[in-house]
Design an enzyme around this catalytic site. Structure first.
Site, PDB file in Angstrom:
ATOM      1  N   SER A  46      -2.203   4.886  -6.396  1.00 59.19           N
ATOM      2  CA  SER A  46      -3.205   5.856  -5.966  1.00 59.19           C
ATOM      3  C   SER A  46      -3.865   5.349  -4.703  1.00 59.19           C
ATOM      4  CB  SER A  46      -4.264   6.066  -7.065  1.00 59.19           C
ATOM      5  OG  SER A  46      -5.091   4.909  -7.192  1.00 59.19           O
ATOM      6  N   LEU A 110      -5.474   0.826  -8.177  1.00 59.09           N
ATOM      7  CA  LEU A 110      -6.757   1.418  -7.790  1.00 59.09           C
ATOM      8  C   LEU A 110      -7.260   0.673  -6.565  1.00 59.09           C
ATOM      9  CD1 LEU A 110      -9.211   3.273  -8.328  1.00 59.09           C
ATOM     10  CD2 LEU A 110     -10.105   1.472  -9.837  1.00 59.09           C
ATOM     11  N   ILE A 141      -5.294  -4.092  -8.247  1.00 59.95           N
ATOM     12  CA  ILE A 141      -6.334  -3.754  -7.282  1.00 59.95           C
ATOM     13  C   ILE A 141      -5.688  -3.690  -5.898  1.00 59.95           C
ATOM     14  CG2 ILE A 141      -8.467  -4.527  -6.190  1.00 59.95           C
ATOM     15  CD1 ILE A 141      -8.857  -3.547  -9.041  1.00 59.95           C
ATOM     16  N   LYS A 142      -5.864  -2.561  -5.223  1.00 59.57           N
ATOM     17  CA  LYS A 142      -5.281  -2.407  -3.884  1.00 59.57           C
ATOM     18  C   LYS A 142      -6.239  -2.946  -2.828  1.00 59.57           C
ATOM     19  CE  LYS A 142      -2.553   1.120  -2.767  1.00 59.57           C
ATOM     20  NZ  LYS A 142      -2.045   2.494  -2.544  1.00 59.57           N
ATOM     21  N   VAL A 143      -5.705  -3.836  -1.996  1.00 58.62           N
ATOM     22  CA  VAL A 143      -6.474  -4.455  -0.914  1.00 58.62           C
ATOM     23  C   VAL A 143      -5.686  -4.273   0.381  1.00 58.62           C
ATOM     24  CG1 VAL A 143      -7.406  -6.621  -0.009  1.00 58.62           C
ATOM     25  CG2 VAL A 143      -7.483  -6.160  -2.474  1.00 58.62           C
TER      26      VAL A 143
END
Length: 371
Positions: A46, A110, A141-143
């Site tokens: 996402s 996310l 976790i998207k970074v």
């Protein structure tokens, strides 16, 4: 003639997983995501643009939005409540994949607030907070792969927080991403942590490279540059995979792998075809290789399930890929500058989508107060 599930099964046998680049409560509640998982989709990604579209195009979120007391919850708080609920639901649906693949697949991603893309400490704190709030071990976790994002990746990995590194366009930056991941694993190991507990993917964006580079090649307008159109993005990705294999076959990683460390798989993102004259599955068919992921939006996934060609292609034509990248420089196109622009534009686009999402939530809340 093979059907879609057989295509995905064959793709999985070749070592590539398909993740679905979309999420919305509607897709969860009407069973589409569950059906895709049953077909062979192994994960979900996402981003702020996806959430913005989900909230603005549907009233399925309205009850949750309006149940939040404006005196207690900000628009940002409301968004997080919506997103966390969706992400938890998707993670639960994917949990059987997570278990059956030995925690290799079955992840849902996310993204941290894109306005924190240039703030290392805030990205770390946000990543930790979101990971704890979702409370699912199959969350990534998207970074973003900004200069400030790199040390955040290292720190999050060292805390056993799964990371999906996003907005990678450049092989130079991709090298820095791999280094950030290895440093995180080493830091986790030094602290006595469990290396088997953390996973990561590196989201290398594809089609957007062709969109920008081709616009420059067209302006030059020679016979040579015409022959280079629609080739650079795939060449760039093939060289990225070559570098991935070098890093993760190194002695440095072998020591970590002995203690249970996982590969940071390349994930091909931006795989929808922007040029209508090209095959609608060109960025899927051309990038099939072992230990990789391809995340596809609806149209691309439907097209691949219908007529994708399943065979190993990622390691073919490496010499040609190298020559194409070298030729690009010779004709006066600076790929490094182009990819830097794409990263800046990508961060900005996610920030704008995030702001639109906040405005949409604010509008839904205020319109009810007026009524």
């Amino acid at each position: 003639m093979i059907d879609g599930s057989e295509r995905l099964s064959k793709l999985n046998e070749l070592g590539q997983s398909v993740w679905y680049d979309n999420i919305s409560r509607e897709l969860i509640e009407d069973g589409r995501i569950n059906r895709l998982i049953s077909t062979g989709v192994r994960g979900l990604t996402s981003n702020p643009s996806i959430f913005e579209k989900a909230v603005s195009s549907s009233n399925v979120y309205d009850d949750d939005i309006l149940s939040c007391d404006p005196n207690q919850f900000s628009d940002l708080d409301v968004y997080e409540r919506l997103a966390i609920k969706d992400i938890q639901s998707a993670a639960d649906l994917l949990n059987r994949v997570y278990a059956s693949t030995g925690k290799t697949d079955g992840f849902v991603s996310l993204e941290v607030n894109p306005h924190l893309a240039h703030d290392t400490e805030s990205t770390i704190n946000e990543g930790q907070r979101l990971f704890d709030s979702v409370g699912r071990s199959n969350l990534m976790i998207k970074v973003p792969a900004t200069k400030e994002g790199l040390p955040a990746i290292t720190e999050l990995i060292s805390r056993s927080i799964n990371v999906n590194v996003t907005l990678i366009f450049s092989n130079t930056v991709y090298g820095q991403v791999r280094e950030a991941y290895l440093k995180g694993l080493e830091k986790l190991e030094d602290s006595g942590g469990d290396l088997t507990s953390v996973s990561s993917v590196a989201s290398f964006f594809v089609s957007r490279v062709d969109t920008l580079v081709d616009s420059q090649l067209v302006k030059i307008g020679t016979e040579q540059t015409e022959s280079m159109l629609n080739t650079i993005a795939i060449a760039n990705a093939k060289l990225a995979y070559r570098d991935f294999k070098r890093t993760f076959s190194s002695d440095r990683f072998a020591k970590l792998e002995q203690n249970g460390a996982n590969l940071q798989r390349p994930l091909w993102a931006s795989t929808s075809t922007k040029n209508p004259h090209l095959s609608d599955v060109i960025y899927v068919d051309s990038l099939i290789g072992n230990q990789t992921v391809n995340t596809m939006p609806d149209v691309t996934l439907d097209s691949f399930l219908d007529h994708g060609c399943v065979k190993l292609t990622l390691e073919t034509g490496i010499d040609h890929a190298e020559s194409q990248i070298a030729a690009l420089k010779n004709v006066g196109v600076d790929l490094e500058s182009a990819t830097e622009k794409l990263t800046r534009d990508g961060v900005k686009a996610f920030q704008e989508s995030f702001d639109k999402l906040m405005a949409e939530i604010g509008l839904k809340r205020s319109s009810t107060l007026v009524n």
